[in-house]
Design a protein around this motif. Structure first.
Motif, short mmCIF file in Angstrom:
data_model
loop_
_atom_site.label_atom_id
_atom_site.label_comp_id
_atom_site.label_asym_id
_atom_site.label_seq_id
_atom_site.Cartn_x
_atom_site.Cartn_y
_atom_site.Cartn_z
N MET A 184 0.82 -1.22 0.00
CA MET A 184 0.00 0.00 0.00
C MET A 184 0.85 1.26 0.00
SD MET A 184 -3.00 -1.02 2.62
CE MET A 184 -4.18 -2.27 2.16
N LYS A 185 1.91 1.23 -0.79
CA LYS A 185 2.84 2.38 -0.82
C LYS A 185 2.07 3.64 -1.22
CE LYS A 185 7.37 3.54 -2.69
NZ LYS A 185 7.22 4.53 -3.73
N THR A 186 1.27 3.53 -2.27
CA THR A 186 0.56 4.72 -2.77
C THR A 186 -0.44 5.22 -1.74
OG1 THR A 186 0.78 3.70 -4.91
CG2 THR A 186 -0.68 5.59 -4.80
N LEU A 187 -1.17 4.30 -1.11
CA LEU A 187 -2.17 4.72 -0.12
C LEU A 187 -1.49 5.39 1.08
CD1 LEU A 187 -4.73 1.76 -0.03
CD2 LEU A 187 -4.52 3.63 -1.65
N PHE A 188 -0.33 4.86 1.45
CA PHE A 188 0.42 5.46 2.56
C PHE A 188 0.87 6.88 2.18
CE2 PHE A 188 4.62 5.79 4.89
CZ PHE A 188 4.06 5.95 6.15
N GLU A 189 1.30 7.04 0.92
CA GLU A 189 1.70 8.38 0.46
C GLU A 189 0.51 9.33 0.44
OE1 GLU A 189 5.47 6.81 -2.18
OE2 GLU A 189 3.66 7.43 -3.23
N TYR A 190 -0.65 8.81 0.06
CA TYR A 190 -1.87 9.65 0.10
C TYR A 190 -2.08 10.14 1.53
CZ TYR A 190 -3.41 7.92 -4.53
OH TYR A 190 -3.51 7.62 -5.84
N GLU A 191 -1.96 9.21 2.49
CA GLU A 191 -2.17 9.60 3.88
C GLU A 191 -1.16 10.67 4.31
OE1 GLU A 191 -0.47 7.26 7.04
OE2 GLU A 191 -2.28 7.42 8.24
N GLN A 192 0.10 10.42 3.97
CA GLN A 192 1.15 11.34 4.42
C GLN A 192 1.07 12.70 3.73
OE1 GLN A 192 3.26 10.79 7.08
NE2 GLN A 192 1.87 9.07 7.32
N ASN A 193 0.66 12.68 2.43
CA ASN A 193 0.65 13.95 1.68
C ASN A 193 -0.68 14.70 1.77
OD1 ASN A 193 3.21 13.37 0.90
ND2 ASN A 193 2.59 12.38 -1.01
N HIS A 194 -1.77 13.97 1.96
CA HIS A 194 -3.08 14.63 1.91
C HIS A 194 -3.87 14.48 3.21
CE1 HIS A 194 -2.46 15.16 -2.39
NE2 HIS A 194 -2.13 13.89 -2.45
N GLY A 195 -3.32 13.76 4.17
CA GLY A 195 -3.99 13.63 5.47
C GLY A 195 -5.03 12.52 5.51
N SER A 196 -5.38 11.98 4.35
CA SER A 196 -6.37 10.89 4.31
C SER A 196 -6.21 10.13 3.00
CB SER A 196 -7.78 11.48 4.44
OG SER A 196 -8.67 10.86 3.55
N VAL A 197 -6.45 8.83 3.06
CA VAL A 197 -6.32 8.00 1.86
C VAL A 197 -7.36 8.43 0.82
CG1 VAL A 197 -6.56 5.63 1.00
CG2 VAL A 197 -5.37 6.06 3.16
N ILE A 198 -8.58 8.64 1.29
CA ILE A 198 -9.66 8.95 0.34
C ILE A 198 -9.44 10.33 -0.31
CG2 ILE A 198 -12.17 9.40 0.17
CD1 ILE A 198 -12.40 7.00 2.15
N LYS A 199 -9.00 11.30 0.48
CA LYS A 199 -8.72 12.63 -0.12
C LYS A 199 -7.63 12.48 -1.20
CE LYS A 199 -9.69 15.41 3.94
NZ LYS A 199 -8.98 15.97 5.11
N GLY A 200 -6.60 11.70 -0.90
CA GLY A 200 -5.51 11.49 -1.86
C GLY A 200 -6.01 10.79 -3.11
N MET A 201 -6.91 9.83 -2.92
CA MET A 201 -7.45 9.08 -4.07
C MET A 201 -8.25 10.01 -4.98
SD MET A 201 -8.88 5.59 -2.48
CE MET A 201 -8.46 4.10 -3.25
N VAL A 202 -9.07 10.84 -4.35
CA VAL A 202 -9.91 11.74 -5.14
C VAL A 202 -9.02 12.68 -5.96
CG1 VAL A 202 -11.57 13.66 -4.97
CG2 VAL A 202 -11.87 11.61 -3.55
N LYS A 203 -7.96 13.20 -5.35
CA LYS A 203 -7.06 14.11 -6.08
C LYS A 203 -6.37 13.37 -7.23
CE LYS A 203 -6.46 17.46 -2.51
NZ LYS A 203 -5.75 17.82 -1.31
N SER A 204 -6.04 12.08 -7.00
CA SER A 204 -5.29 11.35 -8.03
C SER A 204 -6.16 11.00 -9.24
CB SER A 204 -4.69 10.07 -7.44
OG SER A 204 -5.69 9.10 -7.34
N ILE A 205 -7.49 11.01 -9.07
CA ILE A 205 -8.38 10.69 -10.19
C ILE A 205 -8.12 11.65 -11.35
CG2 ILE A 205 -10.82 10.70 -10.94
CD1 ILE A 205 -11.51 9.67 -8.13
N PHE A 206 -7.76 12.88 -11.02
CA PHE A 206 -7.57 13.88 -12.08
C PHE A 206 -6.19 13.79 -12.72
CE2 PHE A 206 -10.77 15.45 -9.12
CZ PHE A 206 -11.84 15.50 -10.00
N LYS A 207 -5.35 12.92 -12.16
CA LYS A 207 -4.03 12.74 -12.77
C LYS A 207 -4.12 11.67 -13.85
CE LYS A 207 -0.94 14.22 -9.16
NZ LYS A 207 -0.33 13.70 -7.96
N GLU A 208 -3.20 11.73 -14.82
CA GLU A 208 -3.24 10.79 -15.92
C GLU A 208 -2.91 9.37 -15.44
OE1 GLU A 208 -1.34 10.41 -20.31
OE2 GLU A 208 -0.76 12.11 -19.06
#
Ligand SMILES: Cc1cc2nc3c(=O)[nH]c(=O)nc-3n(C[C@H](O)[C@H](O)[C@H](O)COP(=O)(O)OP(=O)(O)OC[C@H]3O[C@@H](n4cnc5c(N)ncnc54)[C@H](O)[C@@H]3O)c2cc1C
Length: 474
Positions: A184-208
């Motif tokens: 879960m490297k990416t999910l962990f990075e979402y947590e560390q960078n965005h404060g929450s896994v789900i917030k990070g996921m939502v932001k990543s949807i707009f990335k290619e």
């Protein structure tokens, strides 16, 4: 110039394959592969009869992501497309995965709809786990265990009943020790960078979303279009390393079986003396080691004890495998991939795969019981016999699956130190190992499951990446 590959498992064979694909550097490199046993394939070993296939090691491969698609490209290139047997999302083995908790089997949720319902053994609908993630305070960390991470973000029940058994299924390990970066490297990075896994996921949807610029074969395209869940190979997975070995032989790679290496003597940055147990010594300009890190540690210990210490630091676990064949007309189990047992249950078994549901061409019911792993020694001790393991497996099968039929055929294997454990600190340990090799200018590259991923796809992809890197440096 001669490159020597240590080990003829999938890591070593893939290294040979990618050396060929890279034109053997500048076309004047000879390649020799040394394998200790009398066959190539390492842990991949299939027993095939007209009625059943017993897989003693891996049985299914995931087609997803760049590493999964890369393996499918290799499969097609080797002419194995016709052997591939896909499990698509509507197949029972894709939909029905179970866990054994409190003396009963529970289906794990597999659809979006089921996330809103309460599913035993979870006490609340899984949607509550998402709310937990959104409301947790931020905690700044460099690394963590996968159990801690999941418990913190999604709650204890998800950590106990979803992630812990999953880790048992993937690496026979303890989620409380395995690094979050393992899965879960990416999910962990979402947590560390965005404060929450789900917030990070939502932001990543707009990335290619890309596949690492990978060209896709017809087989890889099919897997993507048909959304394969996993796949196996008709006739058994061992056909894969066998075909790969023949491919290498036909392209003049010298494959030497029954050739165990006992020491590496590094002379300078382009000469290694590769010493075999039969007394033969090969002069190599470069060595690719695909053997387990604890074995490599012994080979380099004399000259490089510090490197050996780092290599020995990667733990491995032993797994017991009991394959069972019941010659019945009607299936003895419901159609499903099988079930896993969370460590909390303190069971001697890690799980059971319903092979007759996920591997084609079986006449009857075929099951594989996996035992021990991280808990092998504490549960069974070092001297357990195959017969004792068989009896333990049968007792569990009878009690959990209520099977009373007579077994028509079986096979028991004890796979000693077969799966490396990527515990917390693994990735910095691997960095230290590679830094040491680089700082001493050793003509040594590290491939195989000890370093950059434990699954078949990872092992193949990391061989590709390593060879590409070495070619770039020539
Ligand atoms: C029980 C089990 C189930 C698994 N299930 C799956 C699955 O379903 N899907 C999946 O993707 N992955 C699975 N895996 C992981 C997969 O099997 C590995 O990723 C892969 O086989 C590792 O290949 P390797 O070449 O790195 O190592 P190995 O297969 O260990 O190969 C190393 C080779 O080196 C040789 N060797 C060792 N010492 C020496 C020496 N001194 N000199 C010369 N040769 C030597 C060995 O004989 C061996 O052939 C499973 C693994 C196990 C054990």
């Amino acid at each position: 110039m001669m490159a020597v590959i240590l080990g003829g498992g999938l890591g070593g064979l893939s290294t040979g394959y990618y050396l060929l694909k890279n034109g053997l550097y500048c076309n004047n490199l000879k390649v020799c592969l040394l394998e200790a046993t009398d066959y190539c394939g390492g842990w991949i070993k299939s027993i095939r009869t007209k009625d059943y296939i017993f897989e003693q090691g891996p049985r299914t491969i995931r087609p997803k992501g760049p590493t999964g698609l890369n393996t499918l490209n290799m499969m097609q290139d080797l002419g194995l497309s016709e052997h591939v047997s896909a499990i698509t999302p509507d197949h029972p083995a894709a939909k029905n995965r179970m866990i054994y908790v409190n003396k009963s089997l529970h289906l794990l949720p597999s659809s979006l709809k089921s996330v809103f319902k309460k599913n035993e053994p979870f006490s609340k609908p899984l949607i509550y786990a998402a709310l937990n993630d959104l409301t947790q305070p931020h905690k700044s960390l460099n690394e963590d265990s996968i159990y801690n991470f999941v418990e913190r973000r999604f709650g204890k029940e998800i950590a106990d009943y979803a992630i812990s058994p999953m880790i048992c299924g993937i690496c026979a390990g303890d989620a409380k020790e395995i690094s979050v970066k393992f899965l879960m490297k990416t999910l962990f990075e979402y947590e560390q960078n965005h404060g929450s896994v789900i917030k990070g996921m939502v932001k990543s949807i707009f990335k290619e979303n890309n596949n690492g610029n990978l060209e896709m074969s017809e087989l890889a395209k099919r897997a993507k279009e048909e959304r394969w869940n996993v796949y196996s190979l008709k006739g058994g997975l061992q056909i894969f390393p066998k075909t790969l070995m023949n491919y290498l032989k036909n392209k003049d790679i010298d494959i030497q079986l029954n050739s165990k290496v006992e020491e590496l003597e590094f002379v300078d940055s382009s000469l290694v003396k590769v010493k075999k147990t039969d007394g033969q010594v090969l002069d190599a300009s470069h060595v690719y080691s695909s053997i387990p890190s604890h074995v490599l540690a012994k080979l380099v210990n004399k000259q490089h004890p510090e490197l050996a210490e780092h290599l020995k630091g990667i733990p491995f676990v032993t797994v017991g495998i009991v394959n069972l064949y019941f010659a019945t007309d009607k299936p003895l189990v419901s159609p499903a991939f099988g079930f896993l047992v969370p460590p909390l249950e303190n069971s001697p078994i890690l799980g059971v795969v319903f092979d007759s549901c996920c591997i084609p061409d079986q006449n009857g019911t075929v099951l594989t019981v996996m035992l021990g792993g991280r808990w092998f020694n504490e549960k069974f001790g070092p001297d357990i016999t195959k017969e004792e393991l068989y009896n333990i497996a049968m007792k569990e099968i009878k009690s959990i699956l209520k099977i009373e039929e007579k077994v028509a055929a079986f096979n028991v294997s004890i796979l000693d130190k077969c799966i490396p454990q990527y515990v917390v600190g693994h990735y910095s340990r691997v960095d230290k190992i590679r830094e040491y090799v680089q700082s001493k200018n050793l003509p040594l590259s590290l491939v195989g499951s000890s370093y950059d991923g434990v699954g078949i796809n990872d092992v193949i992809y990391s061989a590709k990446a390593q060879v590409a890197q070495d070619c770039g440096q020539q």
